[in-house]
Design a protein around this motif. Structure first.
Motif, short mmCIF file in Angstrom:
data_model
loop_
_atom_site.label_atom_id
_atom_site.label_comp_id
_atom_site.label_asym_id
_atom_site.label_seq_id
_atom_site.Cartn_x
_atom_site.Cartn_y
_atom_site.Cartn_z
N LYS A 90 -5.33 -4.78 -6.62
CA LYS A 90 -6.13 -5.50 -5.63
C LYS A 90 -7.40 -6.05 -6.29
O LYS A 90 -8.11 -5.32 -6.99
N LYS B 19 -10.97 -1.24 -3.85
CA LYS B 19 -9.78 -0.49 -3.44
C LYS B 19 -10.06 0.99 -3.58
O LYS B 19 -10.97 1.40 -4.30
N ASN C 242 -0.67 -2.99 -4.37
CA ASN C 242 -1.53 -4.16 -4.19
C ASN C 242 -2.77 -3.88 -3.35
O ASN C 242 -3.65 -4.73 -3.27
N ASN C 243 -2.87 -2.74 -2.71
CA ASN C 243 -4.03 -2.40 -1.89
C ASN C 243 -4.48 -0.98 -2.21
O ASN C 243 -4.79 -0.68 -3.34
N SER D 38 0.86 -1.18 0.00
CA SER D 38 0.00 0.00 0.00
C SER D 38 0.90 1.23 0.00
O SER D 38 2.10 1.14 0.22
#
Length: 84
Positions: free
Chosen positions: A47, A51, A25-26, A5
């Motif tokens: 993600k 998100k 990824n987040n 993140s």
């Protein structure tokens, strides 16, 4: 670069320089984007579930998203937004 993140909470001027791709990824969070620029890079959000891109009113290059729903908050500007 790949991060789980991204979070930036300062009001100071910040810049992502270069023209590469940053994979998140987040969630992506910039609390005060008025001093934040990253107009030449690509931010890729991967993600698979919902998100959030909370840009805080910053200036960004290309935002790419795949997978789950993307929520964008803040009065941001983008060169391009792409669903991949």
């Amino acid at each position: 670069l790949t991060f789980d993140s991204f979070s930036s909470t300062t009001a100071e001027s910040r810049n992502i320089s270069g023209s590469g791709t940053i994979t998140i990824n987040n969630d992506f969070t910039v609390t005060s984007g008025s001093g934040f620029t990253g107009t030449d890079c690509t931010i890729k959000m991967t993600k698979a579930t919902p998100k959030t891109f909370a840009g805080g009113g910053g200036q960004y290059g290309t935002l790419q998203t795949s997978g789950g729903t993307l929520s964008i908050t803040g009065s941001n500007s983008f060169k391009d937004i792409q669903v991949i």
